[in-house]
Design a protein around this motif. Sequence first.
Motif, PDB file in Angstrom:
ATOM      1  N   LEU A 293     -11.155  -9.176  -6.167  1.00 40.02           N
ATOM      2  CA  LEU A 293     -10.488  -8.098  -6.900  1.00 40.02           C
ATOM      3  C   LEU A 293      -9.263  -7.543  -6.166  1.00 40.02           C
ATOM      4  CD1 LEU A 293     -13.711  -6.342  -8.193  1.00 40.02           C
ATOM      5  CD2 LEU A 293     -12.029  -7.575  -9.578  1.00 40.02           C
ATOM      6  N   ASP A 294      -9.072  -7.978  -4.912  1.00 41.41           N
ATOM      7  CA  ASP A 294      -7.868  -7.614  -4.171  1.00 41.41           C
ATOM      8  C   ASP A 294      -7.713  -8.618  -3.036  1.00 41.41           C
ATOM      9  OD1 ASP A 294      -5.602  -6.228  -3.477  1.00 41.41           O
ATOM     10  OD2 ASP A 294      -6.641  -4.536  -2.539  1.00 41.41           O
ATOM     11  N   VAL A 295      -6.484  -8.809  -2.577  1.00 39.74           N
ATOM     12  CA  VAL A 295      -6.316  -9.633  -1.387  1.00 39.74           C
ATOM     13  C   VAL A 295      -6.783  -8.826  -0.180  1.00 39.74           C
ATOM     14  CG1 VAL A 295      -4.409 -10.917  -2.424  1.00 39.74           C
ATOM     15  CG2 VAL A 295      -3.919  -8.961  -0.944  1.00 39.74           C
ATOM     16  N   GLY A 296      -7.223  -9.542   0.847  1.00 40.26           N
ATOM     17  CA  GLY A 296      -7.804  -8.878   1.988  1.00 40.26           C
ATOM     18  C   GLY A 296      -6.791  -8.434   3.022  1.00 40.26           C
ATOM     19  N   PRO A 297      -7.259  -7.807   4.105  1.00 36.52           N
ATOM     20  CA  PRO A 297      -6.356  -7.260   5.118  1.00 36.52           C
ATOM     21  C   PRO A 297      -5.541  -8.324   5.845  1.00 36.52           C
ATOM     22  CG  PRO A 297      -8.658  -7.074   5.801  1.00 36.52           C
ATOM     23  CD  PRO A 297      -8.675  -7.458   4.361  1.00 36.52           C
ATOM     24  N   ALA A 298      -6.116  -9.500   6.102  1.00 31.70           N
ATOM     25  CA  ALA A 298      -5.349 -10.545   6.785  1.00 31.70           C
ATOM     26  C   ALA A 298      -4.192 -11.017   5.909  1.00 31.70           C
ATOM     27  CB  ALA A 298      -6.264 -11.717   7.148  1.00 31.70           C
ATOM     28  N   GLU A 323      -5.353  -0.614 -10.495  1.00 38.30           N
ATOM     29  CA  GLU A 323      -5.709   0.579 -11.266  1.00 38.30           C
ATOM     30  C   GLU A 323      -7.084   1.118 -10.870  1.00 38.30           C
ATOM     31  OE1 GLU A 323      -3.720  -2.371 -14.241  1.00 38.30           O
ATOM     32  OE2 GLU A 323      -5.209  -2.443 -12.624  1.00 38.30           O
ATOM     33  N   THR A 324      -7.871   0.284 -10.205  1.00 38.09           N
ATOM     34  CA  THR A 324      -9.250   0.648  -9.889  1.00 38.09           C
ATOM     35  C   THR A 324      -9.469   0.667  -8.383  1.00 38.09           C
ATOM     36  OG1 THR A 324      -9.938  -0.463 -11.939  1.00 38.09           O
ATOM     37  CG2 THR A 324     -11.673   0.064 -10.351  1.00 38.09           C
ATOM     38  N   PRO A 325      -9.612   1.844  -7.781  1.00 34.37           N
ATOM     39  CA  PRO A 325      -9.832   1.892  -6.333  1.00 34.37           C
ATOM     40  C   PRO A 325     -11.189   1.264  -5.978  1.00 34.37           C
ATOM     41  CG  PRO A 325     -10.159   4.060  -7.319  1.00 34.37           C
ATOM     42  CD  PRO A 325      -9.611   3.166  -8.408  1.00 34.37           C
ATOM     43  N   PRO A 326     -11.276   0.623  -4.814  1.00 35.26           N
ATOM     44  CA  PRO A 326     -10.289   0.527  -3.729  1.00 35.26           C
ATOM     45  C   PRO A 326      -9.395  -0.700  -3.813  1.00 35.26           C
ATOM     46  CG  PRO A 326     -12.334  -0.436  -2.990  1.00 35.26           C
ATOM     47  CD  PRO A 326     -12.562  -0.015  -4.430  1.00 35.26           C
ATOM     48  N   PHE A 327      -9.291  -1.298  -5.011  1.00 37.06           N
ATOM     49  CA  PHE A 327      -8.578  -2.564  -5.143  1.00 37.06           C
ATOM     50  C   PHE A 327      -7.066  -2.377  -5.278  1.00 37.06           C
ATOM     51  CE2 PHE A 327     -12.837  -3.007  -7.151  1.00 37.06           C
ATOM     52  CZ  PHE A 327     -13.436  -3.650  -6.082  1.00 37.06           C
ATOM     53  N   ASP A 328      -6.622  -1.158  -4.959  1.00 38.49           N
ATOM     54  CA  ASP A 328      -5.196  -0.855  -4.883  1.00 38.49           C
ATOM     55  C   ASP A 328      -4.679  -0.923  -3.440  1.00 38.49           C
ATOM     56  OD1 ASP A 328      -6.626   1.319  -3.957  1.00 38.49           O
ATOM     57  OD2 ASP A 328      -5.486   2.817  -5.073  1.00 38.49           O
ATOM     58  N   THR A 329      -5.570  -1.171  -2.504  1.00 33.91           N
ATOM     59  CA  THR A 329      -5.216  -1.057  -1.084  1.00 33.91           C
ATOM     60  C   THR A 329      -4.067  -1.976  -0.684  1.00 33.91           C
ATOM     61  OG1 THR A 329      -7.483  -0.420  -0.536  1.00 33.91           O
ATOM     62  CG2 THR A 329      -6.093  -1.193   1.275  1.00 33.91           C
ATOM     63  N   ALA A 330      -4.176  -3.255  -1.004  1.00 30.16           N
ATOM     64  CA  ALA A 330      -3.142  -4.209  -0.585  1.00 30.16           C
ATOM     65  C   ALA A 330      -1.815  -3.905  -1.253  1.00 30.16           C
ATOM     66  CB  ALA A 330      -3.582  -5.632  -0.906  1.00 30.16           C
ATOM     67  N   THR A 331      -1.843  -3.630  -2.546  1.00 24.35           N
ATOM     68  CA  THR A 331      -0.600  -3.347  -3.273  1.00 24.35           C
ATOM     69  C   THR A 331       0.106  -2.135  -2.682  1.00 24.35           C
ATOM     70  OG1 THR A 331      -1.442  -4.327  -5.322  1.00 24.35           O
ATOM     71  CG2 THR A 331       0.362  -2.744  -5.531  1.00 24.35           C
ATOM     72  N   LEU A 332      -0.640  -1.086  -2.379  1.00 25.20           N
ATOM     73  CA  LEU A 332      -0.027   0.130  -1.840  1.00 25.20           C
ATOM     74  C   LEU A 332       0.476  -0.081  -0.416  1.00 25.20           C
ATOM     75  CD1 LEU A 332      -2.405   2.920  -3.223  1.00 25.20           C
ATOM     76  CD2 LEU A 332      -0.292   2.011  -4.208  1.00 25.20           C
ATOM     77  N   ARG A 333      -0.276  -0.830   0.393  1.00 24.93           N
ATOM     78  CA  ARG A 333       0.187  -1.113   1.757  1.00 24.93           C
ATOM     79  C   ARG A 333       1.492  -1.919   1.732  1.00 24.93           C
ATOM     80  NH1 ARG A 333      -3.317  -4.172   5.727  1.00 24.93           N
ATOM     81  NH2 ARG A 333      -1.460  -3.771   7.002  1.00 24.93           N
ATOM     82  N   VAL A 334       1.529  -2.941   0.886  1.00 24.24           N
ATOM     83  CA  VAL A 334       2.736  -3.769   0.800  1.00 24.24           C
ATOM     84  C   VAL A 334       3.898  -2.960   0.235  1.00 24.24           C
ATOM     85  CG1 VAL A 334       3.769  -5.764  -0.369  1.00 24.24           C
ATOM     86  CG2 VAL A 334       1.505  -5.960   0.682  1.00 24.24           C
ATOM     87  N   ALA A 335       3.629  -2.105  -0.759  1.00 24.01           N
ATOM     88  CA  ALA A 335       4.684  -1.266  -1.332  1.00 24.01           C
ATOM     89  C   ALA A 335       5.330  -0.398  -0.263  1.00 24.01           C
ATOM     90  CB  ALA A 335       4.115  -0.397  -2.450  1.00 24.01           C
ATOM     91  N   ASN A 336       4.531   0.213   0.561  1.00 24.48           N
ATOM     92  CA  ASN A 336       5.076   1.069   1.626  1.00 24.48           C
ATOM     93  C   ASN A 336       5.825   0.258   2.673  1.00 24.48           C
ATOM     94  OD1 ASN A 336       4.295   4.105   1.459  1.00 24.48           O
ATOM     95  ND2 ASN A 336       2.478   3.035   0.731  1.00 24.48           N
ATOM     96  N   ALA A 337       5.359  -0.948   2.948  1.00 22.42           N
ATOM     97  CA  ALA A 337       6.068  -1.809   3.895  1.00 22.42           C
ATOM     98  C   ALA A 337       7.426  -2.233   3.340  1.00 22.42           C
ATOM     99  CB  ALA A 337       5.226  -3.047   4.210  1.00 22.42           C
ATOM    100  N   ILE A 338       7.485  -2.497   2.040  1.00 19.64           N
ATOM    101  CA  ILE A 338       8.760  -2.859   1.410  1.00 19.64           C
ATOM    102  C   ILE A 338       9.722  -1.680   1.463  1.00 19.64           C
ATOM    103  CG2 ILE A 338       9.860  -3.462  -0.792  1.00 19.64           C
ATOM    104  CD1 ILE A 338       7.306  -5.090  -1.418  1.00 19.64           C
ATOM    105  N   ALA A 339       9.201  -0.475   1.217  1.00 21.84           N
ATOM    106  CA  ALA A 339      10.046   0.719   1.296  1.00 21.84           C
ATOM    107  C   ALA A 339      10.613   0.890   2.697  1.00 21.84           C
ATOM    108  CB  ALA A 339       9.249   1.952   0.891  1.00 21.84           C
ATOM    109  N   ALA A 340       9.783   0.668   3.712  1.00 20.34           N
ATOM    110  CA  ALA A 340      10.251   0.798   5.099  1.00 20.34           C
ATOM    111  C   ALA A 340      11.291  -0.263   5.419  1.00 20.34           C
ATOM    112  CB  ALA A 340       9.063   0.680   6.049  1.00 20.34           C
ATOM    113  N   ALA A 341      11.061  -1.499   4.953  1.00 16.02           N
ATOM    114  CA  ALA A 341      12.019  -2.576   5.199  1.00 16.02           C
ATOM    115  C   ALA A 341      13.330  -2.322   4.474  1.00 16.02           C
ATOM    116  CB  ALA A 341      11.416  -3.910   4.768  1.00 16.02           C
ATOM    117  N   THR A 342      13.251  -1.704   3.288  1.00 16.48           N
ATOM    118  CA  THR A 342      14.470  -1.372   2.536  1.00 16.48           C
ATOM    119  C   THR A 342      15.321  -0.381   3.317  1.00 16.48           C
ATOM    120  OG1 THR A 342      13.305  -1.757   0.450  1.00 16.48           O
ATOM    121  CG2 THR A 342      15.344  -0.474   0.341  1.00 16.48           C
ATOM    122  N   LYS A 343      14.664   0.566   3.942  1.00 18.45           N
ATOM    123  CA  LYS A 343      15.383   1.546   4.769  1.00 18.45           C
ATOM    124  C   LYS A 343      16.113   0.860   5.920  1.00 18.45           C
ATOM    125  CE  LYS A 343      14.706   5.969   7.136  1.00 18.45           C
ATOM    126  NZ  LYS A 343      13.696   7.008   7.535  1.00 18.45           N
TER     127      LYS A 343
END
Length: 398
Positions: A293-298, A323-343
Amino acid sequence: MPYRTLDGLDVRGRRVLLRADLNVPLRDGRITDLTRLERLSPTIGELAGNGARVIVLSHFDRPKGQLVATMSLRPVAEALGAVLHRKVAFVDDCIGPEVARAIAALNDGEVLVLENTRFYPGEEANDAAHAARLAAHGEIYVNDAFSAAHRAHASTEGIARILPAYAGRLMQAELVALTAALGNPARPVGAIVGGAKVSTKLDLLTNLIARVDLLVIGGAMANTFLAAQGAELGKSLQEAALHDTARAIMNAAAGHGCDILLPADFVVSETFAPNPSTRIVPADAVPANTMALDVGPATTDAIITAVKGLKTLIWNGPLGAFETPPFDTATLRVANAIAAATKSGLISVAGGGDTVAALRQAGITDRLSYVSTAGGAFLEWMEGKVLPGVAVLATDSA
Protein backbone atom coordinates in the motif's frame (compact mmCIF):
# COMPACT_ATOMS: atom_id res chain seq x y z
CA MET A 1 6.58 26.03 -30.47
CA PRO A 2 6.56 29.82 -30.67
CA TYR A 3 3.13 31.19 -29.78
CA ARG A 4 1.51 34.59 -29.53
CA THR A 5 1.27 36.20 -26.08
CA LEU A 6 -0.21 39.40 -24.65
CA ASP A 7 3.15 41.16 -24.80
CA GLY A 8 2.73 44.45 -26.66
CA LEU A 9 -0.93 43.78 -27.49
CA ASP A 10 -3.11 46.92 -27.54
CA VAL A 11 -6.51 45.97 -26.11
CA ARG A 12 -7.89 49.37 -25.07
CA GLY A 13 -11.50 49.74 -26.10
CA ARG A 14 -11.51 46.34 -27.80
CA ARG A 15 -13.75 43.38 -27.13
CA VAL A 16 -11.56 40.52 -25.92
CA LEU A 17 -13.01 37.02 -25.81
CA LEU A 18 -11.19 35.24 -22.99
CA ARG A 19 -11.45 31.45 -22.83
CA ALA A 20 -11.06 30.62 -19.16
CA ASP A 21 -11.52 27.48 -17.11
CA LEU A 22 -14.22 28.24 -14.58
CA ASN A 23 -14.92 24.55 -14.05
CA VAL A 24 -14.35 24.77 -10.31
CA PRO A 25 -15.45 22.16 -7.74
CA LEU A 26 -18.94 22.95 -6.49
CA ARG A 27 -20.67 21.26 -3.55
CA ASP A 28 -24.18 22.15 -2.37
CA GLY A 29 -24.01 25.31 -4.48
CA ARG A 30 -20.72 26.43 -2.89
CA ILE A 31 -17.28 26.54 -4.49
CA THR A 32 -14.85 24.42 -2.48
CA ASP A 33 -11.60 25.47 -4.21
CA LEU A 34 -10.89 28.89 -5.74
CA THR A 35 -7.49 27.94 -7.21
CA ARG A 36 -8.55 28.13 -10.86
CA LEU A 37 -10.16 31.53 -10.36
CA GLU A 38 -7.12 32.84 -8.53
CA ARG A 39 -4.79 31.65 -11.29
CA LEU A 40 -6.97 33.33 -13.89
CA SER A 41 -7.03 36.70 -12.15
CA PRO A 42 -3.67 38.04 -13.49
CA THR A 43 -4.82 37.77 -17.10
CA ILE A 44 -8.21 39.35 -16.44
CA GLY A 45 -6.59 42.04 -14.31
CA GLU A 46 -4.09 42.86 -17.04
CA LEU A 47 -6.68 42.94 -19.83
CA ALA A 48 -9.22 44.98 -17.88
CA GLY A 49 -6.50 47.24 -16.48
CA ASN A 50 -5.39 48.00 -20.03
CA GLY A 51 -8.90 49.01 -21.02
CA ALA A 52 -10.20 45.85 -22.68
CA ARG A 53 -13.85 44.90 -22.57
CA VAL A 54 -13.37 41.38 -21.26
CA ILE A 55 -15.90 38.71 -22.25
CA VAL A 56 -15.27 35.40 -20.47
CA LEU A 57 -16.15 32.05 -22.04
CA SER A 58 -16.01 28.77 -20.14
CA HIS A 59 -17.55 25.34 -19.82
CA PHE A 60 -18.83 23.93 -16.56
CA ASP A 61 -19.29 20.22 -15.90
CA ARG A 62 -20.81 18.01 -18.64
CA PRO A 63 -24.30 19.11 -19.65
CA LYS A 64 -23.86 17.35 -23.03
CA GLY A 65 -25.40 20.08 -25.13
CA GLN A 66 -28.41 20.59 -22.87
CA LEU A 67 -29.40 23.46 -20.60
CA VAL A 68 -28.88 22.11 -17.07
CA ALA A 69 -29.72 24.67 -14.39
CA THR A 70 -27.35 23.16 -11.80
CA MET A 71 -24.46 23.64 -14.25
CA SER A 72 -24.91 27.38 -14.66
CA LEU A 73 -21.85 29.60 -14.34
CA ARG A 74 -23.78 32.28 -12.44
CA PRO A 75 -22.42 31.38 -8.97
CA VAL A 76 -18.93 31.03 -10.41
CA ALA A 77 -19.16 34.51 -11.96
CA GLU A 78 -20.05 35.90 -8.55
CA ALA A 79 -17.08 34.16 -6.98
CA LEU A 80 -14.80 35.43 -9.75
CA GLY A 81 -15.86 38.97 -8.92
CA ALA A 82 -14.89 38.41 -5.29
CA VAL A 83 -11.48 37.03 -6.31
CA LEU A 84 -10.86 39.94 -8.69
CA HIS A 85 -12.21 42.57 -6.27
CA ARG A 86 -14.18 44.07 -9.13
CA LYS A 87 -17.70 43.90 -10.50
CA VAL A 88 -18.26 40.97 -12.85
CA ALA A 89 -21.47 40.92 -14.88
CA PHE A 90 -23.21 37.74 -16.03
CA VAL A 91 -25.60 36.89 -18.86
CA ASP A 92 -27.74 33.74 -19.08
CA ASP A 93 -26.55 32.63 -22.51
CA CYS A 94 -23.39 32.53 -24.61
CA ILE A 95 -24.95 33.45 -27.97
CA GLY A 96 -27.99 35.40 -29.10
CA PRO A 97 -29.46 38.91 -28.83
CA GLU A 98 -29.39 39.06 -25.02
CA VAL A 99 -25.64 38.43 -25.10
CA ALA A 100 -25.14 41.01 -27.86
CA ARG A 101 -26.94 43.64 -25.78
CA ALA A 102 -24.89 42.86 -22.67
CA ILE A 103 -21.65 43.13 -24.64
CA ALA A 104 -22.72 46.39 -26.28
CA ALA A 105 -23.30 47.84 -22.80
CA LEU A 106 -19.74 47.07 -21.63
CA ASN A 107 -17.37 49.93 -20.92
CA ASP A 108 -13.60 49.79 -21.13
CA GLY A 109 -12.17 47.74 -18.25
CA GLU A 110 -15.41 45.88 -17.48
CA VAL A 111 -15.80 42.10 -17.27
CA LEU A 112 -18.72 39.96 -18.44
CA VAL A 113 -19.07 36.19 -17.98
CA LEU A 114 -21.21 34.31 -20.49
CA GLU A 115 -23.20 31.18 -19.68
CA ASN A 116 -21.81 27.65 -19.96
CA THR A 117 -20.56 27.05 -23.51
CA ARG A 118 -21.44 23.35 -23.28
CA PHE A 119 -25.16 24.12 -23.11
CA TYR A 120 -24.88 24.00 -26.91
CA PRO A 121 -23.95 20.76 -28.75
CA GLY A 122 -21.93 22.83 -31.24
CA GLU A 123 -19.34 23.51 -28.53
CA GLU A 124 -17.96 20.01 -28.10
CA ALA A 125 -18.54 19.24 -31.78
CA ASN A 126 -16.36 22.24 -32.67
CA ASP A 127 -19.06 23.24 -35.10
CA ALA A 128 -17.80 25.99 -37.43
CA ALA A 129 -21.09 27.90 -37.43
CA HIS A 130 -21.26 27.83 -33.64
CA ALA A 131 -17.63 28.98 -33.38
CA ALA A 132 -18.46 31.86 -35.71
CA ARG A 133 -21.40 32.90 -33.52
CA LEU A 134 -19.13 32.95 -30.49
CA ALA A 135 -16.36 34.77 -32.36
CA ALA A 136 -18.80 37.50 -33.40
CA HIS A 137 -18.79 38.69 -29.78
CA GLY A 138 -15.16 39.80 -29.90
CA GLU A 139 -12.31 41.34 -31.85
CA ILE A 140 -9.47 39.46 -30.13
CA TYR A 141 -9.35 35.95 -28.70
CA VAL A 142 -7.23 35.03 -25.67
CA ASN A 143 -7.00 31.45 -24.42
CA ASP A 144 -6.05 31.15 -20.76
CA ALA A 145 -7.49 27.65 -20.27
CA PHE A 146 -4.58 25.27 -20.73
CA SER A 147 -6.63 22.73 -18.77
CA ALA A 148 -9.10 22.58 -21.68
CA ALA A 149 -6.51 22.90 -24.46
CA HIS A 150 -6.49 19.16 -25.16
CA ARG A 151 -10.06 19.49 -26.47
CA ALA A 152 -10.74 20.78 -29.97
CA HIS A 153 -13.96 22.58 -29.07
CA ALA A 154 -15.55 25.68 -30.56
CA SER A 155 -14.40 27.90 -27.67
CA THR A 156 -10.90 26.40 -27.39
CA GLU A 157 -9.91 25.89 -31.03
CA GLY A 158 -12.63 27.01 -33.44
CA ILE A 159 -12.66 30.68 -32.42
CA ALA A 160 -8.88 30.87 -32.68
CA ARG A 161 -9.17 30.14 -36.40
CA ILE A 162 -11.45 33.16 -36.83
CA LEU A 163 -10.03 35.88 -34.57
CA PRO A 164 -6.44 36.98 -33.84
CA ALA A 165 -5.52 34.53 -31.07
CA TYR A 166 -3.14 34.85 -28.11
CA ALA A 167 -2.09 32.91 -25.03
CA GLY A 168 -3.13 34.39 -21.69
CA ARG A 169 -0.68 34.64 -18.81
CA LEU A 170 -1.74 31.36 -17.18
CA MET A 171 -1.52 29.52 -20.50
CA GLN A 172 1.88 31.12 -21.06
CA ALA A 173 3.10 30.07 -17.60
CA GLU A 174 2.01 26.47 -18.21
CA LEU A 175 3.77 26.35 -21.57
CA VAL A 176 6.97 27.86 -20.18
CA ALA A 177 7.00 25.37 -17.29
CA LEU A 178 6.26 22.32 -19.42
CA THR A 179 8.78 23.32 -22.07
CA ALA A 180 11.40 23.65 -19.33
CA ALA A 181 10.46 20.19 -18.06
CA LEU A 182 10.23 18.23 -21.30
CA GLY A 183 10.93 20.46 -24.28
CA ASN A 184 14.53 21.42 -23.60
CA PRO A 185 15.24 20.47 -19.98
CA ALA A 186 18.37 20.96 -17.94
CA ARG A 187 19.87 17.48 -17.50
CA PRO A 188 19.87 15.09 -15.85
CA VAL A 189 16.08 15.04 -15.97
CA GLY A 190 13.87 12.62 -14.06
CA ALA A 191 10.22 11.76 -13.76
CA ILE A 192 8.19 10.24 -10.95
CA VAL A 193 5.08 8.44 -12.18
CA GLY A 194 2.62 6.84 -9.80
CA GLY A 195 -0.97 5.73 -9.89
CA ALA A 196 -2.94 2.52 -9.89
CA LYS A 197 -2.71 1.15 -13.41
CA VAL A 198 -0.10 0.85 -16.13
CA SER A 199 -2.94 0.66 -18.66
CA THR A 200 -3.93 4.28 -18.04
CA LYS A 201 -0.39 5.59 -18.47
CA LEU A 202 1.07 3.56 -21.34
CA ASP A 203 1.43 6.60 -23.62
CA LEU A 204 2.99 8.58 -20.79
CA LEU A 205 5.57 5.92 -19.94
CA THR A 206 6.41 5.34 -23.60
CA ASN A 207 7.04 9.06 -24.15
CA LEU A 208 9.00 9.59 -20.95
CA ILE A 209 11.51 6.77 -21.39
CA ALA A 210 12.69 8.46 -24.58
CA ARG A 211 13.03 11.86 -22.88
CA VAL A 212 14.22 11.41 -19.31
CA ASP A 213 17.36 10.00 -17.74
CA LEU A 214 15.59 8.50 -14.74
CA LEU A 215 12.05 7.17 -14.38
CA VAL A 216 10.75 6.39 -10.89
CA ILE A 217 7.67 4.17 -10.96
CA GLY A 218 5.52 4.06 -7.82
CA GLY A 219 1.96 3.40 -6.77
CA ALA A 220 0.19 0.16 -7.62
CA MET A 221 1.45 0.39 -11.21
CA ALA A 222 4.92 -0.52 -9.91
CA ASN A 223 3.47 -3.88 -8.85
CA THR A 224 2.84 -4.82 -12.46
CA PHE A 225 6.48 -4.16 -13.35
CA LEU A 226 7.72 -6.18 -10.37
CA ALA A 227 5.34 -9.06 -11.03
CA ALA A 228 6.55 -9.11 -14.64
CA GLN A 229 10.00 -9.87 -13.21
CA GLY A 230 8.70 -12.72 -11.07
CA ALA A 231 8.11 -10.93 -7.76
CA GLU A 232 5.57 -12.33 -5.31
CA LEU A 233 3.02 -9.57 -4.68
CA GLY A 234 0.45 -11.28 -2.43
CA LYS A 235 -2.95 -9.59 -2.66
CA SER A 236 -1.49 -6.40 -4.17
CA LEU A 237 -3.24 -4.76 -7.09
CA GLN A 238 -1.49 -5.48 -10.40
CA GLU A 239 -2.34 -6.06 -14.07
CA ALA A 240 -1.29 -9.57 -15.05
CA ALA A 241 -2.32 -9.00 -18.66
CA LEU A 242 0.30 -6.25 -18.97
CA HIS A 243 3.38 -8.17 -17.86
CA ASP A 244 4.68 -8.39 -21.44
CA THR A 245 4.03 -4.67 -21.87
CA ALA A 246 5.92 -3.86 -18.68
CA ARG A 247 8.90 -5.92 -19.82
CA ALA A 248 8.81 -4.20 -23.22
CA ILE A 249 8.84 -0.77 -21.54
CA MET A 250 11.84 -1.75 -19.40
CA ASN A 251 13.72 -3.06 -22.45
CA ALA A 252 12.93 0.09 -24.43
CA ALA A 253 14.07 2.27 -21.51
CA ALA A 254 17.42 0.50 -21.48
CA GLY A 255 17.75 1.19 -25.19
CA HIS A 256 17.15 4.91 -24.57
CA GLY A 257 19.62 5.07 -21.68
CA CYS A 258 16.79 5.68 -19.20
CA ASP A 259 17.23 4.13 -15.76
CA ILE A 260 14.05 2.81 -14.13
CA LEU A 261 13.82 2.90 -10.34
CA LEU A 262 11.29 0.38 -8.98
CA PRO A 263 10.44 -0.21 -5.31
CA ALA A 264 12.89 -2.28 -3.27
CA ASP A 265 10.56 -2.57 -0.27
CA PHE A 266 6.91 -2.06 0.58
CA VAL A 267 4.72 -1.17 3.52
CA VAL A 268 2.10 -3.95 3.55
CA SER A 269 -1.07 -4.70 5.45
CA GLU A 270 -3.74 -7.39 5.51
CA THR A 271 -6.45 -4.72 5.27
CA PHE A 272 -6.80 -1.43 3.42
CA ALA A 273 -8.08 0.92 6.12
CA PRO A 274 -6.78 3.90 8.08
CA ASN A 275 -3.94 3.07 10.46
CA PRO A 276 -4.02 -0.74 10.34
CA SER A 277 -1.26 -3.06 11.48
CA THR A 278 1.59 -2.84 8.95
CA ARG A 279 5.04 -4.23 8.28
CA ILE A 280 7.89 -3.61 5.89
CA VAL A 281 8.85 -6.38 3.47
CA PRO A 282 11.10 -6.76 0.40
CA ALA A 283 9.33 -5.73 -2.80
CA ASP A 284 9.70 -9.21 -4.31
CA ALA A 285 8.35 -11.07 -1.28
CA VAL A 286 4.98 -9.68 -0.26
CA PRO A 287 3.23 -12.27 1.97
CA ALA A 288 0.24 -13.98 0.38
CA ASN A 289 -2.27 -12.55 2.88
CA THR A 290 -1.09 -8.91 2.55
CA MET A 291 -1.07 -6.13 -0.01
CA ALA A 292 1.49 -3.43 -0.80
CA LEU A 293 0.00 0.00 0.00
CA ASP A 294 3.07 2.26 0.06
CA VAL A 295 6.71 2.06 -0.92
CA GLY A 296 8.99 1.39 2.01
CA PRO A 297 11.67 3.51 3.70
CA ALA A 298 14.58 2.08 1.67
CA THR A 299 12.79 2.92 -1.57
CA THR A 300 11.89 6.36 -0.28
CA ASP A 301 15.53 7.01 0.63
CA ALA A 302 16.63 5.86 -2.83
CA ILE A 303 14.15 8.22 -4.52
CA ILE A 304 15.26 11.16 -2.37
CA THR A 305 18.91 10.43 -3.16
CA ALA A 306 18.10 10.25 -6.87
CA VAL A 307 16.19 13.56 -6.76
CA LYS A 308 19.22 15.29 -5.28
CA GLY A 309 21.21 14.35 -8.41
CA LEU A 310 18.69 15.80 -10.87
CA LYS A 311 18.43 19.25 -12.43
CA THR A 312 14.86 18.80 -13.70
CA LEU A 313 12.00 16.71 -12.30
CA ILE A 314 8.45 16.01 -13.45
CA TRP A 315 6.00 14.39 -11.04
CA ASN A 316 2.65 12.77 -11.84
CA GLY A 317 1.04 10.41 -9.37
CA PRO A 318 1.55 9.49 -5.69
CA LEU A 319 3.82 6.67 -4.53
CA GLY A 320 1.21 4.92 -2.40
CA ALA A 321 -2.39 5.09 -1.22
CA PHE A 322 -1.70 8.54 0.20
CA GLU A 323 -5.33 9.37 1.05
CA THR A 324 -5.23 6.73 3.78
CA PRO A 325 -2.68 7.06 6.59
CA PRO A 326 -0.05 5.79 7.14
CA PHE A 327 0.28 5.06 3.42
CA ASP A 328 0.99 8.73 2.73
CA THR A 329 4.42 8.53 4.35
CA ALA A 330 6.58 8.01 1.26
CA THR A 331 4.69 10.52 -0.88
CA LEU A 332 4.96 13.22 1.79
CA ARG A 333 8.64 12.52 2.48
CA VAL A 334 9.49 12.70 -1.22
CA ALA A 335 7.36 15.84 -1.65
CA ASN A 336 9.31 17.64 1.05
CA ALA A 337 12.61 16.46 -0.41
CA ILE A 338 11.60 17.83 -3.82
CA ALA A 339 10.69 21.15 -2.22
CA ALA A 340 14.10 21.31 -0.53
CA ALA A 341 15.88 20.42 -3.78
CA THR A 342 13.87 23.09 -5.62
CA LYS A 343 15.15 25.67 -3.16
CA SER A 344 18.66 24.54 -4.14
CA GLY A 345 18.04 24.93 -7.88
CA LEU A 346 16.03 21.91 -9.05
CA ILE A 347 13.41 22.71 -11.72
CA SER A 348 10.37 20.85 -10.41
CA VAL A 349 7.07 20.58 -12.30
CA ALA A 350 4.14 18.57 -10.94
CA GLY A 351 0.58 17.99 -12.07
CA GLY A 352 -2.43 15.70 -11.97
CA GLY A 353 -5.31 15.70 -9.51
CA ASP A 354 -3.87 13.22 -6.99
CA THR A 355 -0.43 14.80 -7.20
CA VAL A 356 -1.79 18.28 -6.49
CA ALA A 357 -3.83 16.89 -3.58
CA ALA A 358 -0.70 15.24 -2.16
CA LEU A 359 1.30 18.45 -2.48
CA ARG A 360 -1.43 20.35 -0.65
CA GLN A 361 -1.43 17.69 2.04
CA ALA A 362 2.33 18.18 2.38
CA GLY A 363 1.87 21.96 2.45
CA ILE A 364 4.48 22.58 -0.26
CA THR A 365 2.43 23.57 -3.33
CA ASP A 366 4.11 26.97 -3.50
CA ARG A 367 7.60 25.53 -2.99
CA LEU A 368 7.88 23.75 -6.35
CA SER A 369 8.84 25.51 -9.57
CA TYR A 370 5.39 24.97 -11.05
CA VAL A 371 2.29 23.00 -10.10
CA SER A 372 -0.20 22.48 -12.89
CA THR A 373 -3.91 22.15 -12.16
CA ALA A 374 -4.62 21.25 -15.78
CA GLY A 375 -5.39 17.56 -15.24
CA GLY A 376 -5.97 15.83 -18.59
CA ALA A 377 -4.16 18.48 -20.61
CA PHE A 378 -1.08 18.17 -18.39
CA LEU A 379 -1.11 14.40 -18.85
CA GLU A 380 -1.53 14.60 -22.64
CA TRP A 381 1.33 17.11 -22.89
CA MET A 382 3.51 14.68 -20.92
CA GLU A 383 2.44 11.95 -23.33
CA GLY A 384 3.87 14.01 -26.19
CA LYS A 385 0.51 14.71 -27.81
CA VAL A 386 -0.33 17.87 -29.73
CA LEU A 387 -2.91 19.93 -27.86
CA PRO A 388 -5.29 21.59 -30.36
CA GLY A 389 -5.93 24.61 -28.14
CA VAL A 390 -2.19 25.27 -27.98
CA ALA A 391 -1.31 24.43 -31.59
CA VAL A 392 -3.76 27.03 -32.89
CA LEU A 393 -1.92 29.76 -30.97
CA ALA A 394 1.37 29.03 -32.72
CA THR A 395 2.89 31.96 -34.59
CA ASP A 396 2.97 29.91 -37.78
CA SER A 397 -0.69 28.80 -37.56
CA ALA A 398 -3.31 30.35 -39.80
